[in-house]
Design a protein around this motif. Sequence first.
Motif, PDB file in Angstrom:
ATOM      1  N   LEU A 180       0.841  -1.202   0.000  1.00  0.00           N
ATOM      2  CA  LEU A 180       0.000   0.000   0.000  1.00  0.00           C
ATOM      3  C   LEU A 180       0.874   1.250   0.000  1.00  0.00           C
ATOM      4  O   LEU A 180       0.658   2.177  -0.795  1.00  0.00           O
ATOM      5  N   VAL A 181       1.871   1.265   0.862  1.00  0.00           N
ATOM      6  CA  VAL A 181       2.747   2.448   0.953  1.00  0.00           C
ATOM      7  C   VAL A 181       3.493   2.662  -0.368  1.00  0.00           C
ATOM      8  O   VAL A 181       3.579   3.780  -0.872  1.00  0.00           O
ATOM      9  N   ARG A 182       3.991   1.587  -0.936  1.00  0.00           N
ATOM     10  CA  ARG A 182       4.700   1.708  -2.226  1.00  0.00           C
ATOM     11  C   ARG A 182       3.795   2.348  -3.271  1.00  0.00           C
ATOM     12  O   ARG A 182       4.206   3.219  -4.028  1.00  0.00           O
ATOM     13  N   ARG A 183       2.563   1.901  -3.309  1.00  0.00           N
ATOM     14  CA  ARG A 183       1.637   2.436  -4.327  1.00  0.00           C
ATOM     15  C   ARG A 183       1.305   3.902  -4.052  1.00  0.00           C
ATOM     16  O   ARG A 183       1.170   4.692  -4.984  1.00  0.00           O
ATOM     17  N   ILE A 184       1.154   4.248  -2.777  1.00  0.00           N
ATOM     18  CA  ILE A 184       0.903   5.669  -2.463  1.00  0.00           C
ATOM     19  C   ILE A 184       2.122   6.498  -2.884  1.00  0.00           C
ATOM     20  O   ILE A 184       1.994   7.575  -3.465  1.00  0.00           O
ATOM     21  N   GLN A 185       3.298   5.962  -2.611  1.00  0.00           N
ATOM     22  CA  GLN A 185       4.526   6.675  -3.006  1.00  0.00           C
ATOM     23  C   GLN A 185       4.576   6.874  -4.515  1.00  0.00           C
ATOM     24  O   GLN A 185       4.922   7.952  -5.003  1.00  0.00           O
ATOM     25  N   GLU A 186       4.217   5.820  -5.246  1.00  0.00           N
ATOM     26  CA  GLU A 186       4.261   5.916  -6.715  1.00  0.00           C
ATOM     27  C   GLU A 186       3.294   6.971  -7.222  1.00  0.00           C
ATOM     28  O   GLU A 186       3.635   7.784  -8.072  1.00  0.00           O
ATOM     29  N   SER A 187       2.069   6.956  -6.688  1.00  0.00           N
ATOM     30  CA  SER A 187       1.088   7.874  -7.274  1.00  0.00           C
ATOM     31  C   SER A 187       1.214   9.294  -6.752  1.00  0.00           C
ATOM     32  O   SER A 187       0.680  10.211  -7.365  1.00  0.00           O
ATOM     33  N   THR A 188       1.918   9.509  -5.647  1.00  0.00           N
ATOM     34  CA  THR A 188       2.037  10.888  -5.140  1.00  0.00           C
ATOM     35  C   THR A 188       3.434  11.475  -5.317  1.00  0.00           C
ATOM     36  O   THR A 188       3.635  12.666  -5.131  1.00  0.00           O
ATOM     37  N   GLY A 189       4.409  10.630  -5.676  1.00  0.00           N
ATOM     38  CA  GLY A 189       5.774  11.132  -5.839  1.00  0.00           C
ATOM     39  C   GLY A 189       6.494  11.307  -4.506  1.00  0.00           C
ATOM     40  O   GLY A 189       7.658  11.690  -4.463  1.00  0.00           O
ATOM     41  N   ARG A 190       5.833  11.010  -3.433  1.00  0.00           N
ATOM     42  CA  ARG A 190       6.452  11.136  -2.111  1.00  0.00           C
ATOM     43  C   ARG A 190       7.514  10.044  -1.950  1.00  0.00           C
ATOM     44  O   ARG A 190       7.300   8.919  -2.367  1.00  0.00           O
ATOM     45  N   ASN A 191       8.637  10.389  -1.366  1.00  0.00           N
ATOM     46  CA  ASN A 191       9.755   9.469  -1.175  1.00  0.00           C
ATOM     47  C   ASN A 191      10.624   9.306  -2.416  1.00  0.00           C
ATOM     48  O   ASN A 191      11.545   8.516  -2.423  1.00  0.00           O
ATOM     49  N   THR A 192      10.355  10.068  -3.473  1.00  0.00           N
ATOM     50  CA  THR A 192      11.372  10.099  -4.509  1.00  0.00           C
ATOM     51  C   THR A 192      12.491  10.960  -3.936  1.00  0.00           C
ATOM     52  O   THR A 192      12.345  11.560  -2.874  1.00  0.00           O
ATOM     53  N   GLU A 193      13.582  11.033  -4.614  1.00  0.00           N
ATOM     54  CA  GLU A 193      14.714  11.813  -4.109  1.00  0.00           C
ATOM     55  C   GLU A 193      14.460  13.313  -4.235  1.00  0.00           C
ATOM     56  O   GLU A 193      15.209  14.122  -3.717  1.00  0.00           O
ATOM     57  N   HIS A 194      13.394  13.678  -4.939  1.00  0.00           N
ATOM     58  CA  HIS A 194      13.247  15.090  -5.286  1.00  0.00           C
ATOM     59  C   HIS A 194      12.241  15.816  -4.411  1.00  0.00           C
ATOM     60  O   HIS A 194      11.156  16.155  -4.842  1.00  0.00           O
ATOM     61  N   ARG A 195      12.599  16.018  -3.185  1.00  0.00           N
ATOM     62  CA  ARG A 195      11.731  16.764  -2.292  1.00  0.00           C
ATOM     63  C   ARG A 195      12.098  18.234  -2.452  1.00  0.00           C
ATOM     64  O   ARG A 195      13.248  18.620  -2.303  1.00  0.00           O
ATOM     65  N   SER A 196      11.097  19.061  -2.742  1.00  0.00           N
ATOM     66  CA  SER A 196      11.416  20.473  -2.957  1.00  0.00           C
ATOM     67  C   SER A 196      11.600  21.146  -1.604  1.00  0.00           C
ATOM     68  O   SER A 196      11.218  20.613  -0.569  1.00  0.00           O
ATOM     69  N   ALA A 197      12.182  22.354  -1.627  1.00  0.00           N
ATOM     70  CA  ALA A 197      12.463  23.062  -0.386  1.00  0.00           C
ATOM     71  C   ALA A 197      11.170  23.300   0.401  1.00  0.00           C
ATOM     72  O   ALA A 197      11.160  23.302   1.619  1.00  0.00           O
ATOM     73  N   GLY A 198      10.082  23.473  -0.299  1.00  0.00           N
ATOM     74  CA  GLY A 198       8.805  23.730   0.369  1.00  0.00           C
ATOM     75  C   GLY A 198       8.169  22.475   0.953  1.00  0.00           C
ATOM     76  O   GLY A 198       7.111  22.552   1.564  1.00  0.00           O
ATOM     77  N   GLY A 199       8.770  21.311   0.762  1.00  0.00           N
ATOM     78  CA  GLY A 199       8.207  20.075   1.297  1.00  0.00           C
ATOM     79  C   GLY A 199       7.634  19.222   0.185  1.00  0.00           C
ATOM     80  O   GLY A 199       7.929  19.427  -0.993  1.00  0.00           O
TER      81      GLY A 199
END
Length: 545
Positions: free
Chosen positions: A145-164
């Motif tokens: 479930l977490v993997r799929r949420i990460q995939e569809s939201t982009g969360r946990n990719t290496e590219h976290r912007s300064a704003g979060g």
Amino acid sequence: MVLNAYTAAQITATEKPHLAAGAPLMARAAHALAVEAARMLRHRPSGAYGADVVVLAGAGNNGGDALHAGALLRARGARVTAVLTGSEAHEEGLAALRGAGGFVLTLSEAGAQEGARAAAGADLIIDGMLGTGGRGGLREAPAELVRRIQESTGRNTEHRSAGGWARPLVLACDVPSGLDATTGAVAGPVLAADATVTFIGIKTGLLATPKPSLVGRIRCADLGIGADLPAPALREAEDEDFPRYWSVPVEGDQKYSRGVLGTVAGSDQYPGAGLMCVHAAVRAGAGMVRFVGGDALASALAVSTPEAVRSEHVGAHRVQAWAVGSGATDRAQQAQVEQALDAGVPVLADAAAIEMLAHRAADGDPAPAHVLLTPHAGELAQALEWVARLAPERGERLVRAAREAGLPEDEEVQTSPSRTQIEAAPFVWVRAAREALGGTLLLKGTTTLVAAPDGTVWAHRGNSAWLSTAGSGDTLSGILGAGLAAHRARVEAGRAEGADGEWAGVAAAGLLVQRGISTAAPGPVPPTVAAERIPEVLGRLADGQ
Ligand SMILES: NC(=O)C1=CN([C@@H]2O[C@H](COP(=O)(O)OP(=O)(O)OC[C@H]3O[C@@H](n4cnc5c(N)ncnc54)[C@H](OP(=O)(O)O)[C@@H]3O)[C@@H](O)[C@H]2O)[C@@H](O)CC1
Ligand SMILES: Nc1ncnc2c1ncn2[C@@H]1O[C@H](COP(=O)(O)OP(=O)(O)O)[C@@H](O)[C@H]1O
Ligand SMILES: [K+]
């Protein structure tokens, strides 16, 4: 104010009598969680009202907290959907959410794709899958479930912007699920949180984790029982604590009362390490810096750092502390390093000096408290390998100590830990290794930890990742060396005790300087830039700003 943190076992022992007495701890936890959720939804014109909230609820009390919080958010007008990730769910929590008009999905029936679709479309996800009762990361279904949420939201990719992170926002209940509450080790996928609301006391894993970006902003709700907590297992200094731990000049000081730092760093072959260490120490306000080294180093320093004075050898002058080891690759310098280790004053020991101290520890001669060893994980793995190879019973003791510090029983350790194992669980290994090597142990990394012989451990987070550049460690050696010398001078003057735990306090303060110089401006911080920034950052910290 210094942040205090506690292991899961300490928290459980604290809550036990209150639970037995019927204190409504879960209701208080749920309230704190709902208040933070509402705060995070304030960016919406109608706040929590009409917001889509998805609660990921595991089988235990962590899920119970989150489900109750979901019910409270329903009362504030949010649309709340719970995704039940365990084989069962907290009964009262589930009844409360249902009673309040929340929707419920069961992961085993709806499947990970459906669960992830609901979560990814929400305004806010509350992560209540696993708290202090979790071990070894999420099981397969919630992990998927977490993997799929990460995939569809982009969360946990290496590219976290300064704003979060982009929406949905994520609020972790007690700890981000899958991050070990005590050690901070991360096994498998973890949903990165924008904020974590933790209960009773901050968990050690939240401060010590090698992946601090998973935790986000930490808020602690003590549920009315914080006064019962024992001595903390881990502490973290904040900028305002700096003047308590770092000796700043006072009226009447002169160069000797400020503390002289001797260095045996750099060599004719590698003068750079010596230059950076000496330059940083001068700029960190050492009363005087005396360097031991060859002609090439001396001529380079004469140009780059004319404030530094040459010393023929370690015994030639009295100093208050030594900074030794970085770049000291030749025989002559290494012989001087050995002498400095025996000089009876505080020593910052880096690189080659760490290996020497490992040999001494294996021979039954561990370092005293005022020796501050500063390895990164690779150097520590190497040092511990020496200890385990030369003194097998010490190696066995090391692994036993690591198990006591939270190393899982099923994690195999050869004779000593690998670099990867240390990097994954620095809070486990810094304590076990300190026992094995003696001294005060500062383990460098994304999160840096300092373990003192009196049992105190300090955590340090928040450096810029731009510090991952050759020479950052040499700069740190100079800063910390200046701090040790100044503190020793204060002890000599009867203005500090010089107790075993004080040297770790100096190190914790020096790390605040490192963080300050690395975050003063965006972009790279090579040692030359870092050194230029030291006086201003240190001055600001000394003035309590
Ligand atoms: N006590 C109180 O009143 C208070 C406690 N508080 C809250 O309680 C939390 C601690 O609750 P806890 O002890 O129930 O443990 P918790 O973290 O929910 O996990 C255990 C459950 O998860 C499951 N599970 C285990 N491992 C797993 C894995 N790897 N992957 C997946 N599932 C796994 C395991 O299920 P099982 O092994 O039976 O299948 C078990 O049911 C604490 O963090 C705080 O939030 C606050 O309300 C303050 C008052
Ligand atoms: N990604 C990172 N995030 C935060 N701090 C870092 C990071 N990379 C390195 N550092 C810090 O920079 C310093 C690097 O030290 P070290 O590895 O000894 O470098 P060197 O030996 O090249 O000078 C350490 O204090 C470490 O904590
Ligand atoms: K959680």
